[in-house]
Design a protein around this motif. Structure first.
Motif, PDB file in Angstrom:
ATOM      1  N   ARG A 125      36.889  45.499  19.988  1.00  0.00           N
ATOM      2  CA  ARG A 125      37.073  46.466  18.899  1.00  0.00           C
ATOM      3  C   ARG A 125      37.178  47.900  19.434  1.00  0.00           C
ATOM      4  O   ARG A 125      37.689  48.781  18.747  1.00  0.00           O
ATOM      5  CB  ARG A 125      35.923  46.368  17.898  1.00  0.00           C
ATOM      6  CG  ARG A 125      35.887  45.029  17.188  1.00  0.00           C
ATOM      7  CD  ARG A 125      34.666  44.763  16.354  1.00  0.00           C
ATOM      8  NE  ARG A 125      33.990  45.917  15.794  1.00  0.00           N
ATOM      9  CZ  ARG A 125      32.723  45.905  15.386  1.00  0.00           C
ATOM     10  NH1 ARG A 125      32.004  44.796  15.472  1.00  0.00           N
ATOM     11  NH2 ARG A 125      32.172  46.990  14.880  1.00  0.00           N
ATOM     12  N   PHE A 126      36.678  48.130  20.653  1.00  0.00           N
ATOM     13  CA  PHE A 126      36.669  49.468  21.252  1.00  0.00           C
ATOM     14  C   PHE A 126      37.614  49.561  22.455  1.00  0.00           C
ATOM     15  O   PHE A 126      37.569  50.545  23.194  1.00  0.00           O
ATOM     16  CB  PHE A 126      35.241  49.825  21.696  1.00  0.00           C
ATOM     17  CG  PHE A 126      34.263  49.866  20.573  1.00  0.00           C
ATOM     18  CD1 PHE A 126      34.078  51.029  19.833  1.00  0.00           C
ATOM     19  CD2 PHE A 126      33.549  48.722  20.221  1.00  0.00           C
ATOM     20  CE1 PHE A 126      33.183  51.060  18.776  1.00  0.00           C
ATOM     21  CE2 PHE A 126      32.648  48.744  19.165  1.00  0.00           C
ATOM     22  CZ  PHE A 126      32.465  49.912  18.431  1.00  0.00           C
ATOM     23  N   ASP A 127      38.457  48.558  22.633  1.00  0.00           N
ATOM     24  CA  ASP A 127      39.266  48.451  23.844  1.00  0.00           C
ATOM     25  C   ASP A 127      40.043  49.722  24.174  1.00  0.00           C
ATOM     26  O   ASP A 127      40.096  50.142  25.329  1.00  0.00           O
ATOM     27  CB  ASP A 127      40.220  47.263  23.741  1.00  0.00           C
ATOM     28  CG  ASP A 127      40.872  46.943  25.059  1.00  0.00           C
ATOM     29  OD1 ASP A 127      40.146  46.810  26.064  1.00  0.00           O
ATOM     30  OD2 ASP A 127      42.120  46.851  25.098  1.00  0.00           O
ATOM     31  N   ASP A 128      40.627  50.362  23.168  1.00  0.00           N
ATOM     32  CA  ASP A 128      41.426  51.555  23.428  1.00  0.00           C
ATOM     33  C   ASP A 128      40.567  52.792  23.703  1.00  0.00           C
ATOM     34  O   ASP A 128      41.081  53.845  24.068  1.00  0.00           O
ATOM     35  CB  ASP A 128      42.376  51.830  22.265  1.00  0.00           C
ATOM     36  CG  ASP A 128      41.662  52.084  20.944  1.00  0.00           C
ATOM     37  OD1 ASP A 128      40.511  51.621  20.773  1.00  0.00           O
ATOM     38  OD2 ASP A 128      42.259  52.747  20.079  1.00  0.00           O
ATOM     39  N   ARG A 129      39.238  52.672  23.548  1.00  0.00           N
ATOM     40  CA  ARG A 129      38.346  53.807  23.793  1.00  0.00           C
ATOM     41  C   ARG A 129      37.432  53.586  24.997  1.00  0.00           C
ATOM     42  O   ARG A 129      36.675  54.478  25.363  1.00  0.00           O
ATOM     43  CB  ARG A 129      37.505  54.085  22.543  1.00  0.00           C
ATOM     44  CG  ARG A 129      38.385  54.579  21.392  1.00  0.00           C
ATOM     45  CD  ARG A 129      37.588  54.858  20.174  1.00  0.00           C
ATOM     46  NE  ARG A 129      37.469  53.606  19.411  1.00  0.00           N
ATOM     47  CZ  ARG A 129      36.699  53.451  18.361  1.00  0.00           C
ATOM     48  NH1 ARG A 129      35.952  54.438  17.932  1.00  0.00           N
ATOM     49  NH2 ARG A 129      36.652  52.314  17.721  1.00  0.00           N
ATOM     50  N   LEU A 130      37.494  52.391  25.602  1.00  0.00           N
ATOM     51  CA  LEU A 130      36.667  52.107  26.778  1.00  0.00           C
ATOM     52  C   LEU A 130      37.334  52.670  28.029  1.00  0.00           C
ATOM     53  O   LEU A 130      38.466  52.318  28.349  1.00  0.00           O
ATOM     54  CB  LEU A 130      36.431  50.606  26.927  1.00  0.00           C
ATOM     55  CG  LEU A 130      35.422  50.024  25.944  1.00  0.00           C
ATOM     56  CD1 LEU A 130      35.521  48.500  25.903  1.00  0.00           C
ATOM     57  CD2 LEU A 130      34.022  50.457  26.309  1.00  0.00           C
ATOM     58  N   ILE A 131      36.623  53.525  28.719  1.00  0.00           N
ATOM     59  CA  ILE A 131      37.121  54.153  29.934  1.00  0.00           C
ATOM     60  C   ILE A 131      36.694  53.337  31.152  1.00  0.00           C
ATOM     61  O   ILE A 131      37.434  53.199  32.120  1.00  0.00           O
ATOM     62  CB  ILE A 131      36.602  55.607  30.027  1.00  0.00           C
ATOM     63  CG1 ILE A 131      37.076  56.402  28.806  1.00  0.00           C
ATOM     64  CG2 ILE A 131      37.051  56.274  31.323  1.00  0.00           C
ATOM     65  CD1 ILE A 131      36.358  57.722  28.609  1.00  0.00           C
ATOM     66  N   LEU A 132      35.497  52.798  31.101  1.00  0.00           N
ATOM     67  CA  LEU A 132      34.940  51.978  32.181  1.00  0.00           C
ATOM     68  C   LEU A 132      33.995  50.977  31.553  1.00  0.00           C
ATOM     69  O   LEU A 132      33.284  51.307  30.598  1.00  0.00           O
ATOM     70  CB  LEU A 132      34.173  52.859  33.177  1.00  0.00           C
ATOM     71  CG  LEU A 132      33.652  52.175  34.441  1.00  0.00           C
ATOM     72  CD1 LEU A 132      34.800  51.981  35.427  1.00  0.00           C
ATOM     73  CD2 LEU A 132      32.541  52.988  35.087  1.00  0.00           C
ATOM     74  N   ARG A 133      33.997  49.747  32.068  1.00  0.00           N
ATOM     75  CA  ARG A 133      33.089  48.734  31.541  1.00  0.00           C
ATOM     76  C   ARG A 133      32.837  47.679  32.593  1.00  0.00           C
ATOM     77  O   ARG A 133      33.670  47.427  33.447  1.00  0.00           O
ATOM     78  CB  ARG A 133      33.654  48.104  30.275  1.00  0.00           C
ATOM     79  CG  ARG A 133      34.849  47.207  30.526  1.00  0.00           C
ATOM     80  CD  ARG A 133      35.534  46.731  29.283  1.00  0.00           C
ATOM     81  NE  ARG A 133      34.854  45.611  28.666  1.00  0.00           N
ATOM     82  CZ  ARG A 133      35.385  44.894  27.697  1.00  0.00           C
ATOM     83  NH1 ARG A 133      36.595  45.144  27.238  1.00  0.00           N
ATOM     84  NH2 ARG A 133      34.721  43.892  27.183  1.00  0.00           N
ATOM     85  N   GLY A 134      31.653  47.075  32.499  1.00  0.00           N
ATOM     86  CA  GLY A 134      31.339  45.968  33.388  1.00  0.00           C
ATOM     87  C   GLY A 134      29.856  45.836  33.635  1.00  0.00           C
ATOM     88  O   GLY A 134      29.077  46.746  33.366  1.00  0.00           O
ATOM     89  N   PRO A 135      29.467  44.680  34.168  1.00  0.00           N
ATOM     90  CA  PRO A 135      28.052  44.435  34.412  1.00  0.00           C
ATOM     91  C   PRO A 135      27.577  44.975  35.747  1.00  0.00           C
ATOM     92  O   PRO A 135      28.335  45.057  36.707  1.00  0.00           O
ATOM     93  CB  PRO A 135      27.970  42.907  34.416  1.00  0.00           C
ATOM     94  CG  PRO A 135      29.301  42.480  34.962  1.00  0.00           C
ATOM     95  CD  PRO A 135      30.288  43.482  34.416  1.00  0.00           C
ATOM     96  N   THR A 136      26.294  45.345  35.792  1.00  0.00           N
ATOM     97  CA  THR A 136      25.632  45.533  37.071  1.00  0.00           C
ATOM     98  C   THR A 136      25.104  44.158  37.460  1.00  0.00           C
ATOM     99  O   THR A 136      24.798  43.326  36.602  1.00  0.00           O
ATOM    100  CB  THR A 136      24.492  46.566  36.999  1.00  0.00           C
ATOM    101  OG1 THR A 136      23.560  46.170  35.991  1.00  0.00           O
ATOM    102  CG2 THR A 136      25.033  47.950  36.701  1.00  0.00           C
ATOM    103  N   VAL A 137      25.044  43.913  38.765  1.00  0.00           N
ATOM    104  CA  VAL A 137      24.636  42.597  39.262  1.00  0.00           C
ATOM    105  C   VAL A 137      23.665  42.761  40.425  1.00  0.00           C
ATOM    106  O   VAL A 137      23.557  43.838  41.014  1.00  0.00           O
ATOM    107  CB  VAL A 137      25.864  41.747  39.687  1.00  0.00           C
ATOM    108  CG1 VAL A 137      26.758  41.434  38.492  1.00  0.00           C
ATOM    109  CG2 VAL A 137      26.672  42.427  40.781  1.00  0.00           C
TER     110      VAL A 137
END
Length: 195
Positions: A30-42
């Motif tokens: 739903r926020f795809d066009d507003r996400l600049i960076l995303r992902g998990p820390t591991v």
């Protein structure tokens, strides 16, 4: 306005995270066009999910708090801590898949008499990275106090393992901190999303 949103996992929730993974991704779509960076820390070996990172462009702090608290993992109680901080993106490049990255976070206190961050304007902050920023940097943002009192830290995604990444970020974090003591943490990070 970009916001840095970091949520740290509760211990022992790997199975529950997997069960809610599709719900989490659907929410983020739903926020795809507003996400600049995303992902998990591991974990250091890359095997265990330890948290989630999102840099998302939203209208204001209230919307950023809603974004963070309506996220399915948070609503299910799978996170133990949540941080939402205004961010100024200084560098953003697309991270490659299947490459080891580290998320380095630098934090420092605001001066007791903070009247606004006059030490560096936006252009000067970008210059702190160097005229040709190291190609291993894929993302850098200055973290800011919501009240306009100044810069309180920085976050960077670096194509390197933690020790090397920390040393790559340290020089510009120290310059950005303007002489204030900076605490740097580094943890493995992976590009997120469906692709």
């Amino acid at each position: 306005m970009p916001f840095y949103v970091y949520a740290q996992d509760q211990p022992g929730v790997a199975d529950q995270l997997m069960e809610l993974c599709e719900e989490h991704w659907s929410y983020m779509d739903r926020f795809d066009d507003r996400l600049i960076l995303r992902g998990p820390t591991v974990s250091d070996d890359g095997e265990e999910h330890t948290g989630s990172v999102h840099v998302v462009n939203l209208a204001d702090r209230a919307e950023a708090e809603r974004f963070a608290r309506d996220e399915p993992f948070w609503k299910a109680g799978l996170y133990r801590d949540l941080l939402v901080v205004a961010a100024e993106v200084l560098l953003s490049r697309a991270p490659a898949a299947d490459v080891p990255y580290t998320l380095v976070t630098a934090r420092w206190p605001l001066p007791a008499d903070a009247e606004g961050d006059t030490a560096h304007d936006a252009g000067e902050r970008r210059d702190l990275l160097g005229a040709e920023p190291d190609g291993r940097l894929v993302f850098v943002a200055a973290l800011a106090d919501d009240e306009g009192a100044g810069t309180t830290g920085a976050v960077a995604a670096v194509r390197a393992l933690p020790d090397e990444a920390r040393e790559l970020v340290r020089p510009f974090a120290e310059r950005l901190a303007g002489g204030r003591p900076a605490t740097l943490t580094a943890q493995r990070w992976e590009r997120g999303g469906r692709n």
